[in-house]
Design a protein around this motif. Structure first.
Motif, PDB file in Angstrom:
ATOM      1  N   SER D 290      46.779 -10.329  80.388  1.00 33.30           N
ATOM      2  CA  SER D 290      45.744 -11.342  80.636  1.00 33.30           C
ATOM      3  C   SER D 290      45.227 -11.886  79.319  1.00 33.30           C
ATOM      4  O   SER D 290      44.713 -11.125  78.495  1.00 33.30           O
ATOM      5  CB  SER D 290      44.579 -10.728  81.427  1.00 33.30           C
ATOM      6  N   LEU D 291      45.357 -13.200  79.136  1.00 31.28           N
ATOM      7  CA  LEU D 291      44.835 -13.844  77.935  1.00 31.28           C
ATOM      8  C   LEU D 291      43.724 -14.813  78.294  1.00 31.28           C
ATOM      9  O   LEU D 291      43.713 -15.374  79.399  1.00 31.28           O
ATOM     10  CB  LEU D 291      45.941 -14.561  77.147  1.00 31.28           C
ATOM     11  N   VAL D 292      42.797 -15.001  77.374  1.00 29.07           N
ATOM     12  CA  VAL D 292      41.618 -15.820  77.617  1.00 29.07           C
ATOM     13  C   VAL D 292      41.545 -16.923  76.570  1.00 29.07           C
ATOM     14  O   VAL D 292      41.515 -16.650  75.369  1.00 29.07           O
ATOM     15  CB  VAL D 292      40.333 -14.967  77.529  1.00 29.07           C
ATOM     16  N   ALA D 293      41.547 -18.176  77.037  1.00 29.50           N
ATOM     17  CA  ALA D 293      41.330 -19.323  76.154  1.00 29.50           C
ATOM     18  C   ALA D 293      39.910 -19.816  76.376  1.00 29.50           C
ATOM     19  O   ALA D 293      39.472 -19.951  77.516  1.00 29.50           O
ATOM     20  CB  ALA D 293      42.332 -20.428  76.464  1.00 29.50           C
ATOM     21  N   LYS D 294      39.177 -20.052  75.293  1.00 29.69           N
ATOM     22  CA  LYS D 294      37.798 -20.510  75.469  1.00 29.69           C
ATOM     23  C   LYS D 294      37.450 -21.632  74.504  1.00 29.69           C
ATOM     24  O   LYS D 294      37.993 -21.725  73.404  1.00 29.69           O
ATOM     25  CB  LYS D 294      36.797 -19.368  75.348  1.00 29.69           C
ATOM     26  N   VAL D 295      36.541 -22.475  74.976  1.00 30.82           N
ATOM     27  CA  VAL D 295      36.086 -23.601  74.173  1.00 30.82           C
ATOM     28  C   VAL D 295      34.560 -23.705  74.337  1.00 30.82           C
ATOM     29  O   VAL D 295      34.029 -23.352  75.398  1.00 30.82           O
ATOM     30  CB  VAL D 295      36.817 -24.893  74.616  1.00 30.82           C
ATOM     31  N   ALA D 296      33.886 -24.160  73.302  1.00 27.66           N
ATOM     32  CA  ALA D 296      32.428 -24.307  73.385  1.00 27.66           C
ATOM     33  C   ALA D 296      32.068 -25.423  74.357  1.00 27.66           C
ATOM     34  O   ALA D 296      32.706 -26.481  74.379  1.00 27.66           O
ATOM     35  CB  ALA D 296      31.853 -24.612  72.002  1.00 27.66           C
ATOM     36  N   LYS D 297      31.015 -25.184  75.159  1.00 28.92           N
ATOM     37  CA  LYS D 297      30.527 -26.253  76.037  1.00 28.92           C
ATOM     38  C   LYS D 297      30.130 -27.478  75.216  1.00 28.92           C
ATOM     39  O   LYS D 297      30.315 -28.607  75.663  1.00 28.92           O
ATOM     40  CB  LYS D 297      29.323 -25.758  76.833  1.00 28.92           C
ATOM     41  N   GLU D 298      29.582 -27.246  74.059  1.00 27.00           N
ATOM     42  CA  GLU D 298      29.144 -28.366  73.218  1.00 27.00           C
ATOM     43  C   GLU D 298      30.298 -29.336  72.981  1.00 27.00           C
ATOM     44  O   GLU D 298      30.118 -30.553  73.005  1.00 27.00           O
ATOM     45  CB  GLU D 298      28.608 -27.820  71.874  1.00 27.00           C
ATOM     46  N   LEU D 299      31.489 -28.796  72.775  1.00 24.73           N
ATOM     47  CA  LEU D 299      32.669 -29.644  72.601  1.00 24.73           C
ATOM     48  C   LEU D 299      33.157 -30.198  73.940  1.00 24.73           C
ATOM     49  O   LEU D 299      33.414 -31.396  74.088  1.00 24.73           O
ATOM     50  CB  LEU D 299      33.784 -28.840  71.900  1.00 24.73           C
ATOM     51  N   ALA D 300      33.259 -29.337  74.917  1.00 23.62           N
ATOM     52  CA  ALA D 300      33.856 -29.746  76.195  1.00 23.62           C
ATOM     53  C   ALA D 300      33.045 -30.830  76.886  1.00 23.62           C
ATOM     54  O   ALA D 300      33.609 -31.697  77.557  1.00 23.62           O
ATOM     55  CB  ALA D 300      34.007 -28.528  77.114  1.00 23.62           C
ATOM     56  N   TYR D 301      31.725 -30.777  76.727  1.00 22.04           N
ATOM     57  CA  TYR D 301      30.870 -31.734  77.432  1.00 22.04           C
ATOM     58  C   TYR D 301      30.570 -32.990  76.617  1.00 22.04           C
ATOM     59  O   TYR D 301      29.784 -33.838  77.046  1.00 22.04           O
ATOM     60  CB  TYR D 301      29.556 -31.054  77.854  1.00 22.04           C
ATOM     61  N   ARG D 302      31.166 -33.110  75.432  1.00 21.53           N
ATOM     62  CA  ARG D 302      30.952 -34.328  74.647  1.00 21.53           C
ATOM     63  C   ARG D 302      31.445 -35.569  75.376  1.00 21.53           C
ATOM     64  O   ARG D 302      32.444 -35.524  76.066  1.00 21.53           O
ATOM     65  CB  ARG D 302      31.736 -34.231  73.328  1.00 21.53           C
ATOM     66  N   LYS D 303      30.733 -36.653  75.153  1.00 16.74           N
ATOM     67  CA  LYS D 303      31.154 -37.936  75.743  1.00 16.74           C
ATOM     68  C   LYS D 303      31.692 -38.846  74.643  1.00 16.74           C
ATOM     69  O   LYS D 303      31.266 -38.771  73.509  1.00 16.74           O
ATOM     70  CB  LYS D 303      29.964 -38.627  76.422  1.00 16.74           C
TER      71      LYS D 303
END
Lengths: 303, 303, 303, 303
Positions: D290-303
């Protein structure tokens, strides 16, 4: 001779210890099983999409309760005959399945391949789809398993009690040995192929409905970890795992163990299969890859 | 006929574009190469440890400069003969190498297997180490490659220009095609095996010194990505990679490409190899695994 | 302070023991290296295709001869500073490279992704390509290695002496230890990244040219099998291999070995990293995958 | 608040759609689950052998029927609290299991490691086994899943609906989203860990019995292929597969898909995770990695 023929609603797409047996056979009995093809017999036109037709593929006949089969025994399955029950076979290039495109386990952002269905007609001893794509039959059972004690794997998965191995040596004239984990063995089978190359590259062989004749015997106390095959001249072990080298190691390891049972020293057996064995890919498309290691009986039985 | 025979100090354990050619052959010439065994001919007693004898194994004859060979061409190598030059062959179970024990790439904390060297003597047409371990010869070239343009891989590694593929079909009667990346091709060969099963389980086959006769021809403009083999009846592609499924995919992909060159539609070729091809493991022990996909010429050349 | 700055024609795309040193540094010396970006500085417009520009990527500065470095020693590289030398960084989605599309090792019949080049401009402390794609710098060295004794791997490959590991912890403030196989160590470096996530998904990070300041010291008698990193608070081991689990095992195995050197019992060290270590993917796109196992010094140095 | 506490005989070692629900919860309800440790609470002495104690490990509480949960919805699981219910935790080095020794899938001929059981005692905020092996708690749920529609995987296996992922981010303060394939969701959970490093190297973390408080909500129409995690600051996707690169690709692919749902262009999202994401190994010991990829919400929610 008992004939086991199911209604459409009775087929199983899991190899489950939880289902009620559809038939009982005695230890030593020969029985006939009528199996459907991997697409439920529904892929009757090249304009159809198998994903639209059925949620699950590889419908199986089973579970068949084998009397006298106990956990820790092996089920000896002599494959006497496989006769296609229709004069067509079907294959297809799926959109997201197969060795040469991304799929559920190898996730890519590329566009999928276009779906292409191939209907083959049988005539004069060959299955044909045009001139180039014509093949003589060499039928075998794609999916055959006993049930695990508590798990219920998909009928698309090869595992330690058999399953969707897609190994062409599971064919008439050969004997398959499966581990038994559950009282009554709970045998399932289906997904016969009129012919398949090693690897089953595109993921669908010449898929057929068939009449399969098997003699079923219990071998008390033969506790196996993996399926074995015996041909008139060879011993074979099957490993199903991912990555493919894990499957290859299991197949070779089990072959060494079999030779140890025959009286070999472990290191000598390791030498012997290094010099004189085969190792081929049964399938490279299913949830586990299945590899087959084989050695000649002439070598294995030497004193 | 030119004979290429090196001093011990001249052997190479890398397939390098940086070394000076040891010989030049003309396009179309037949030449004889005297190769040493994988252990430099030094493993002459079962009490010796190969790791104590030499730092690097698989000494090669080369580079051989083939006149008229340009990058983007292919080198056509007709294997005419392999004759062992001694009456012994040697194998061994290494401490940290082989398919069924941990090694440099699969790192475990378990104790290693004990080293065990096997010397085989040739007599009456068989190589024997006791009664059980006796094998008839079926010799082939374990390591053969052209040099990459700028890299220098180890003579233990199979790669895109060939290398330590350990594929039993690189044998007399067959033709091997290798990609050329460097002016003069820079051919290297060695590591002949008197016999080997598929997979080369323990990592050392019946290792022999040999006299190898090859006819070398340049095929201008045949740009290959991977080695190909042609037997009298079959076409084969070799994929060398890790994990093993990557090697299997490369072999199948290249076979489809070869059939496209012969006039096949890509999807039809994908169907064809699904139904009627072989896919075996050449080696499962080297830094890359080598798999071989093959199809009958009768099928591939159909119109 | 010695500054090492090459002509374009002097860069190397292999990590070779066969090239002539471009500079000599003393044991303990601090030197400055001017590195080019992975695309030779040529990818200056989003309309260009990197495959059209250069045959090989990742041009490196080297080999640098470190005086007093002998085979069997380790090279201690204190990374003091990485300063970009231009105000742009470049990345791109390649047609046949990257984690989420087929590539040279994972061969599929699907159509490739379209090429897309991204030029990032640096201003006010961030590299930006539009609003969403803006990232603060956290620079590190993508490719750094000592030369193998006889092999010459591509500058795209991570291997046992380092190479194209693409591990973000190879950054200022940390110390990298590399095995030495060749007299003089033969250090190569290049391919700096202004920033990269773990895995380097698309295969090209924020690629930059840079001025890299390193202090180089020889650690006599510290014989390593793999690269190690020491941060102010952590110990790290890097494993580069395929499949990815082989790389993960190597990283964990080496971390256990490091703790054994610090006085730990092997099984206790195995327990310790089970409970309290990190294991991340450096790259999942290069010819080998690089994984990093790390443990806090506070734990590792406990008595 | 509903408390779900089972008799020993009621625990399940498969994640089965065929079992009768042990409890029903309403959409939006907070419930408390009492889970047993991976060894059924039986490994109470370092002299015991877990294989002698129980045939199957990882006993789970479930299935729990969630009212209003339909196939094609997602189950939103807010992890409110995990409180150990005993003052000991247990781990062990198994004979044939774990990352650094051969096991059921990596079959070698070497001798196994000796079994070693570790009992940890909790006192003054740490779990300790001697001085070196002492760890502060950071508890999470090792195994949590909804049932597949027709398959029944082992409680040791991570799969597309969750399972034995052994991902440390499944912890209090975070939200887990699981796909629903069966009416009522059929939630199972157990195998809590007081603490675990990334990778779970030896295969047994600080195994504990626990009181787990979860808020369960149905998200109608959110059709997932894989589990997702939301922390206060990050979005994460989990991929479970073999080889490990398949798991890594799934995690990254799913993260790109999530960003596409948030309005990103696919190639831009691919760029974004290349530059600024984490990718760590949850487990490298179970039937799937099992591997986990993660990204900051600050980046993901940018417009």
């Amino acid at each position: 001779m008992q004939e086991i023929r199911l209604e459409r609603s009775q087929y199983q797409c899991v190899i489950s210890p939880y289902a009620a047996p559809v038939a009982h056979v005695r230890d030593g009995e020969t029985a006939v099983f009528y199996t459907e093809d991997a697409f439920w017999g529904d892929l009757t036109s090249e304009d159809l999409d198998p994903k639209q037709l059925n949620t699950y593929s590889n419908p199986l006949v089973g579970p068949v309760y084998v009397e006298g089969a106990h956990p820790g025994d092996a089920l000896k399955i002599s494959i006497l005959d496989i006769t296609p029950t229709r004069d067509i076979a079907v294959s297809c290039i799926h959109r997201e399945f197969g060795a040469l495109q991304y799929n559920r386990r190898v996730k890519f952002l590329n566009d999928p391949l276009p779906l292409k269905v191939y209907l083959y007609h049988y005539k004069d001893g060959v299955y044909s789809h045009g001139n180039r794509l014509s093949f003589s039959p060499d039928p075998f059972i794609g999916t055959i398993a006993t049930a695990p004690e508590i798990q219920a794997p998909s009928s698309n998965t090869p595992f330690e009690q058999g399953g969707n191995m897609d190994v062409p040596d599971v064919k008439p004239g050969n004997i398959l040995y499966l581990p038994i984990q559950k009282e009554g063995a709970y045998l399932y089978l289906g997904d016969c192929h009129a012919r398949q190359g090693q690897g089953e590259a595109c993921g669908a062989a010449l898929e057929i409905a068939a009449r399969v004749t098997l003699k079923l015997e219990v071998v008390p106390g033969l506790t196996l970890r993996q399926p074995r095959i015996e041909s008139p001249t060879e011993l074979m072990c099957i490993g199903s795992a991912r990555p493919m080298e894990d499957a290859a190691r299991i197949a070779c390891y089990e072959l060494v163990q079999w030779m140890i049972e025959l009286g070999w020293d472990a290191m000598d057996a390791y030498q012997a299969i290094t010099m004189d064995s085969s190792l081929y890919v049964g399938n490279m498309v299913d949830p586990n890859y299945s590899l087959v290691a084989k050695v000649a009986k002439e070598l294995a039985y030497r004193k």
